[in-house]
Design an enzyme around this catalytic site. Structure first.
Site, PDB file in Angstrom:
ATOM      1  N   GLN A  85       0.738  -1.202   0.017  1.00  7.75           N
ATOM      2  CA  GLN A  85       0.122  -0.024   0.005  1.00  7.75           C
ATOM      3  C   GLN A  85       0.750   1.231   0.129  1.00  7.75           C
ATOM      4  O   GLN A  85       1.954   1.211   0.113  1.00  7.75           O
ATOM      5  CB  GLN A  85      -0.827   0.105   1.190  1.00  7.75           C
ATOM      6  N   HIS A  86       0.139   2.345  -0.440  1.00 14.24           N
ATOM      7  CA  HIS A  86       0.812   3.874   0.099  1.00 14.24           C
ATOM      8  C   HIS A  86       1.790   4.345  -0.973  1.00 14.24           C
ATOM      9  O   HIS A  86       2.081   5.543  -1.211  1.00 14.24           O
ATOM     10  CB  HIS A  86       1.363   3.978   1.305  1.00 14.24           C
ATOM     11  N   ASP A 248      -2.571  -5.222  -0.302  1.00 16.39           N
ATOM     12  CA  ASP A 248      -2.206  -6.315   0.260  1.00 16.39           C
ATOM     13  C   ASP A 248      -2.875  -6.838   1.773  1.00 16.39           C
ATOM     14  O   ASP A 248      -3.291  -7.953   1.730  1.00 16.39           O
ATOM     15  CB  ASP A 248      -0.638  -6.502   0.612  1.00 16.39           C
TER      16      ASP A 248
END
Length: 399
Positions: A85-86, A248
């Protein structure tokens, strides 16, 4: 003999990409392939990767599982992608990557994160606006970093994607995101499950960043089919569909059955995460340490993330030249508490608690506990200590 059909699951992580070929009827694994890639690190907290390396890994792993299983292209019906992520993947108007992606564990953007919180009116108003605080790991601070540090690249910015979205974009030519992954951008209102106009305006009051953000659709929806050129590279059919997929953690929740109240999942990797299903938003109004994410089923996924989990054990393995199996055996030789040796594992800074410029500390060294076994035990206990901090926070919210 009746022809079997398969799907391919792709997990694009921080250390590697894994492809799994699964039977659509039985759910059994037919083949697995893994490809590692480089992480670019700097002393200022920068943690970056080249998105081209992810694509290379996707190519190699998909071709590998198809070859290992000896199946024909039309037997693969679909692909689903999950990813770290991110991470901020900036693209220009032609769809080309502008620079390396700044990742979830990049702490070089702590100044930008603090500035965004200040512009939103402080921590409480920030949490009120988007449901979350803005730690350096979230995407918005990385966009602001690009604006302030690489203005020429920022000027080119036309599309903002996260790692798994970028892989989907390469596969299909279509840019979409889902609510779970979008929750970690700090540009998304998790209560409304839509982009936050206020957070976007604070990020840049001149350039309309909303035009750079993709549409949001459900994780189980189909994005499209493989581009002909990509299908040829992968050795698959052009009719092969690609789902929206997700972050995820959101995909791990589904995979572990964490789709109803009463379930908690602990995921141990480079980072450690603890998350649970909720049918309503769970917002940490006081400190914002609990990430109030949306999940990928239409509900919510309150989550705690510690940035240093297997980081400590991997460092100890490398330092002493031992395997994962040896790590466990060595640790068993030492009693709980490692005879006073304590590892504070903030090697990459830390998100929970929010100490982006934190450093690791090995405390309590003596001539007696300066052994590989003690270091192994301390590394495992240090990671467990961080995870327990997160468990206690979730308990405080009656999760």
């Amino acid at each position: 003999m009746k022809k079997k059909f398969y799907t391919i699951g792709i997990d694009s992580g921080t250390q590697s990409t894994k492809a799994v070929l699964m039977d659509v009827v039985s759910g059994s694994e037919r083949a697995i392939a893994v490809e590692k890639y480089k992480l670019y690190e700097k002393d200022d907290g920068s943690r970056e990767q080249n998105p081209a390396d992810w694509i290379s890994a996707v190519k190699k792993t998909i071709r590998a599982v198809v070859k290992l299983s000896k199946i024909s292209p039309e037997q693969v019906l679909g692909i689903g992608v999950s990813g770290q992520q991110h991470g901020f993947v900036p693209l220009d108007k032609k769809g080309n990557v502008i620079r390396k992606a700044k990742l979830w564990n990049d702490t070089s953007t702590q100044k930008q994160a603090a500035d965004l919180i200040k512009k939103l009116g402080g921590l409480k108003r920030t949490i009120s606006a988007i449901g979350n605080s803005i730690p350096p790991g979230f995407t918005a601070s990385k966009i602001k970093w690009l604006k302030e540090n690489e203005p020429a690249n920022y000027k080119k910015l036309a599309l903002i994607l996260l790692p798994h979205n970028y892989i989907n974009y390469w596969l299909t030519g279509r840019a979409v995101m889902e609510a779970g992954d979008a929750s970690g951008t700090a540009l998304f209102d998790i209560k409304k499950r839509d982009w936050s106009k206020k957070a976007i305006r604070v990020l840049d009051d001149k350039k309309d960043i909303s035009k750079c953000l993709p549409e949001v659709q459900n994780s189980n929806e189909i994005i499209g089919t493989l581009k002909p050129s990509v299908a040829k590279i992968l050795g698959l059919s052009e009719k092969c569909i690609v789902s929206t997929g997700g972050g995820d953690n959101m995909m791990a929740a589904i995979g572990t059955g964490n789709v109803k109240p009463g379930m908690v999942t602990v995921s141990l990797g480079t980072s450690g995460t603890i998350f649970a299903y909720s049918d309503k938003p769970v917002i940490d109004e006081k400190a914002g340490e609990i990430a109030a994410f949306c999940d990928s089923t239409g509900a919510w996924l309150p989550l705690l993330c510690v940035m240093n989990c297997t980081v400590s054990t991997e460092l100890v393995k490398t330092a002493f030249g031992i395997s994962t199996d040896q790590l466990g055996k060595y640790a068993k030789k030492v009693k709980a508490g490692a005879e006073g040796l304590l590892l504070l594992p903030y090697f990459n800074g830390e998100r929970t608690p929010n100490i982006p410029d934190g450093k690791g500390v090995m405390y309590g060294l003596t001539a007696l506990n300066f052994t590989a076994a003690h270091f192994c035990r301390a590394a495992m206990e240090g990671a467990a200590m961080s995870i327990n901090y997160g468990v206690d926070l979730l308990k405080s919210k009656n999760i």
